[in-house]
Every structure is written in structure tokens, then in C-alpha cells.
Design a protein around this motif. Sequence first.
Motif, PDB file in Angstrom:
ATOM      1  N   HIS A  80     -33.133  -4.829  46.355  1.00  7.19           N
ATOM      2  CA  HIS A  80     -34.115  -5.876  46.644  1.00  7.19           C
ATOM      3  C   HIS A  80     -34.037  -6.296  48.105  1.00  7.19           C
ATOM      4  O   HIS A  80     -35.047  -6.460  48.785  1.00  7.19           O
ATOM      5  CB  HIS A  80     -33.861  -7.063  45.715  1.00  7.19           C
ATOM      6  CG  HIS A  80     -34.667  -8.273  46.022  1.00  7.19           C
ATOM      7  ND1 HIS A  80     -35.978  -8.424  45.641  1.00  7.19           N
ATOM      8  CD2 HIS A  80     -34.364  -9.411  46.693  1.00  7.19           C
ATOM      9  CE1 HIS A  80     -36.440  -9.588  46.051  1.00  7.19           C
ATOM     10  NE2 HIS A  80     -35.482 -10.219  46.690  1.00  7.19           N
ATOM     11  N   GLN A  81     -32.820  -6.448  48.590  1.00  6.55           N
ATOM     12  CA  GLN A  81     -32.638  -6.846  49.992  1.00  6.55           C
ATOM     13  C   GLN A  81     -33.138  -5.757  50.934  1.00  6.55           C
ATOM     14  O   GLN A  81     -33.785  -6.042  51.943  1.00  6.55           O
ATOM     15  CB  GLN A  81     -31.162  -7.109  50.277  1.00  6.55           C
ATOM     16  CG  GLN A  81     -30.646  -8.405  49.676  1.00  6.55           C
ATOM     17  CD  GLN A  81     -29.182  -8.614  49.991  1.00  6.55           C
ATOM     18  OE1 GLN A  81     -28.791  -8.662  51.156  1.00  6.55           O
ATOM     19  NE2 GLN A  81     -28.353  -8.685  48.971  1.00  6.55           N
ATOM     20  N   LEU A  82     -32.823  -4.520  50.587  1.00  4.37           N
ATOM     21  CA  LEU A  82     -33.250  -3.402  51.440  1.00  4.37           C
ATOM     22  C   LEU A  82     -34.766  -3.280  51.431  1.00  4.37           C
ATOM     23  O   LEU A  82     -35.402  -3.046  52.464  1.00  4.37           O
ATOM     24  CB  LEU A  82     -32.603  -2.106  50.949  1.00  4.37           C
ATOM     25  CG  LEU A  82     -32.836  -0.861  51.790  1.00  4.37           C
ATOM     26  CD1 LEU A  82     -32.366  -1.077  53.222  1.00  4.37           C
ATOM     27  CD2 LEU A  82     -32.120   0.340  51.181  1.00  4.37           C
ATOM     28  N   LYS A  83     -35.334  -3.492  50.291  1.00  6.46           N
ATOM     29  CA  LYS A  83     -36.790  -3.445  50.168  1.00  6.46           C
ATOM     30  C   LYS A  83     -37.405  -4.521  51.043  1.00  6.46           C
ATOM     31  O   LYS A  83     -38.394  -4.302  51.735  1.00  6.46           O
ATOM     32  CB  LYS A  83     -37.192  -3.641  48.708  1.00  6.46           C
ATOM     33  CG  LYS A  83     -38.694  -3.733  48.459  1.00  6.46           C
ATOM     34  CD  LYS A  83     -38.974  -3.715  46.963  1.00  6.46           C
ATOM     35  CE  LYS A  83     -40.323  -4.344  46.635  1.00  6.46           C
ATOM     36  NZ  LYS A  83     -40.308  -5.812  46.617  1.00  6.46           N
ATOM     37  N   GLY A  84     -36.812  -5.689  50.996  1.00  3.52           N
ATOM     38  CA  GLY A  84     -37.328  -6.804  51.790  1.00  3.52           C
ATOM     39  C   GLY A  84     -37.283  -6.543  53.282  1.00  3.52           C
ATOM     40  O   GLY A  84     -38.267  -6.741  53.994  1.00  3.52           O
ATOM     41  N   SER A  85     -36.152  -6.102  53.748  1.00  6.59           N
ATOM     42  CA  SER A  85     -36.052  -5.925  55.200  1.00  6.59           C
ATOM     43  C   SER A  85     -36.871  -4.732  55.677  1.00  6.59           C
ATOM     44  O   SER A  85     -37.467  -4.785  56.759  1.00  6.59           O
ATOM     45  CB  SER A  85     -34.592  -5.820  55.641  1.00  6.59           C
ATOM     46  OG  SER A  85     -33.943  -4.811  54.931  1.00  6.59           O
TER      47      SER A  85
END
Lengths: 150, 221
Positions: A80-85
Motif C-alpha cells: 500500500h505504501q509503495l503504491k502510494g508513493s
Amino acid sequence: MDGVVQLQRQLLDYTTQLFQEGFLNDQFTQLQQLQDETNPDFVVEVVSLFFEDSERLLNELANTLDQQSIDFRKVDSHVHQLKGSSSSIGAQRVQNVCIAFRNFCDAQNTEGCLKCLQQVKNEYALVKNKLETLFQLEQQILAAGGSIPM
Amino acid sequence: MEISGVLSRRNMPDEIGGFDLSPGHSEEEAHVLAVDDSLVDRKVIERLLKISSCKVTAVDSGRRALQFLGLDEEKNSAGLDGLKVDLIITDYCMPGMTGYELLKKIKESSTFRETPVVIMSSENILTRIDRCLEEGAEDFIVKPVKLSDVKRLKDYMTREDRDGNEGRGINKRKLGEACDVSPSLSSSPPSISSSSSSWSAPSSPTSLDSPTRRLKTSTCD
């Protein structure tokens, strides 16, 4: 200044190609528009943060998926974090793999997750390489006394 | 203009000495508190806000936001007279305290309940959006945040005296066919700008009629 013009053309062509091949999307253009004389390195700075963040997350993902009993919620959180950034800088292909990755997390599908991890690592390596090339071209133009075409 | 030196602002390194304010504007510059656990997103939102002539304080968690606002129970910073916050913009998904929980805490406080709060989220989930709006969020932005999103926010910051909602703008909200807007929105008149429902006409034959009405007309057993 023929050299500069040639470099500028090269940069434009290269950037266009990256968009066409789906490595970057409009969000990257948004970031470029936020750069100006008061903040001449904005894009490089944000992208550098993205690189650091991604590398950390990819390591975490490798560790989390390497456990005997996989904590899929943790995996999902990292993805989720990687997708966000990646979304925030316009790294479209990385973002897309993350979407598929999350689906495998939801399904608690280990094999799917492992495949996605490999894929996302590949896409990340590709976009990192492309962006570094892009920044190098920009530096060359600036060093030759030219300005970055937008 | 400057916030009291008692607080340690979580400045990004390039914040100091960089931004050239137009003359006469410095006292009127809006101050925005941005909350996001992602370093990349903090950097972007900070730049978006600065380029829109806002002063920015960026923090990485709901807890830090509450501390900054003096609302944290444990670290009660009294004497925050100079603290002016015109807008709070927060990510929804954060570890520890979510943006929703932060929103509730802000709305519970006497000092900051009137401060507009905007939620950002990468996920365009209608129930999530509704919940935030019901809790008093001014707007909901789907990430990635763009300059046009931030430019819209400036409207909320200039209308400081407004008590109600002169037509909430809902940014990028995809209503589709089924509009789940609950009629129990706490403080607003029934006039969401992009809504397709008409609450004030109970006899209107829209698909949003109350369930009892539907039952009466469609079931016979």
C-alpha cells in the motif's frame, strides 16, 4: 549552441518515450510544473525520496514474504505504501504491479505475492534507471549552458 | 506572521529562506497543517501548498498533529496564543491514528472545531468519503494530489467567518448511480453540490426514496 539543441531534443524524445511506454504518467508532469527557479531541484529531490522509500519497502517485503508464516496484512501494508508513493511521482508501471500485488495479498496467495514482488522489483529497477538517465540528460543540458525544455 | 518560537516546527530543510513572499501578503498568508506518514507525499503536498502561497507545517502522524495543535492530552502545550491554523489537510490511512480519528479529535476541540479539515486518500471508497464528510470534513481529495486540488482548497481558507456550508464542493467524488449520502449530515443544509438526491421532496420518485416507501409499493406479500 547546436549541442544544447540536440540534447534538448534528446531529452524531449526520451521523456515522450517514457510516457508512451507507461513508465511515467501525468502526475510526473505535475511535479515538473512545481519546479522553478526557487526550487530548481524539486523533482530530483522527490524522486530521490521515492528511491529511498521504495528500496526500504522492497527489503521489508522480501523479509516479510520470507517468513514461515506470512503476515499478509503486513505485506499489504508495505505494498500500500509503495503504491502510494509510486502514484505520487507518476511511476505508473510500479503502481500497477502494486495493485495486482494487493489482490494477491487479499487472497493470501503466497505464490502470487512472490511473483508480484519480483515484478515490482523489476519495474522499480527499470523506472529508476530511466529516471536517472533523464536527470543525467538534464544535467548535461544545464552544464552546456542550456535550459530544460518543458 | 511567525509562529511562536516555543514550538519546534517540523520544517522540511528547504523551507527556510527560500520562498519569496509578495509584498503585503505575509500577514495574510494562510497557514496549513499537513499530516501524512509518507515522506514522498509530505514533500509533494508541502510544495503544492507553498506554490499556492501558503505557509506549511508538515507532520508525519496524527499524534504529532495533535501535539502541534496543543490537543494532545499528554503533552498539553498551553500558551498557544499565536497559533493560527487555517486548514488541516490529512491523509486517511496512517498507522496509529487514522486521518478519520484525527478529524474527530479536531472536531471535538473547542479551539479547532471550526478549522476546515480536508482528507486525502488513495482509495476512492464512497462509504469512507461519506463517513469523513459526516464527521465534518470539508472535502475529500483522492490521491495523487494535484495543483488544481490545492487551488480549490484556498476557498475554504479565505471564508473564515462562515459558520455553515455554502455548498460543499466534493472533489473527485464519484457518485455513480447510487448516492449513499446519508440524510443525517451533522451540520449542513441538504445541498451537497454534486449530489443527485433531493431530500426535501419526500414524495419524489427517485431511487433514493426511503426503504419503507419502496416496500409499500413493491411488495405485496
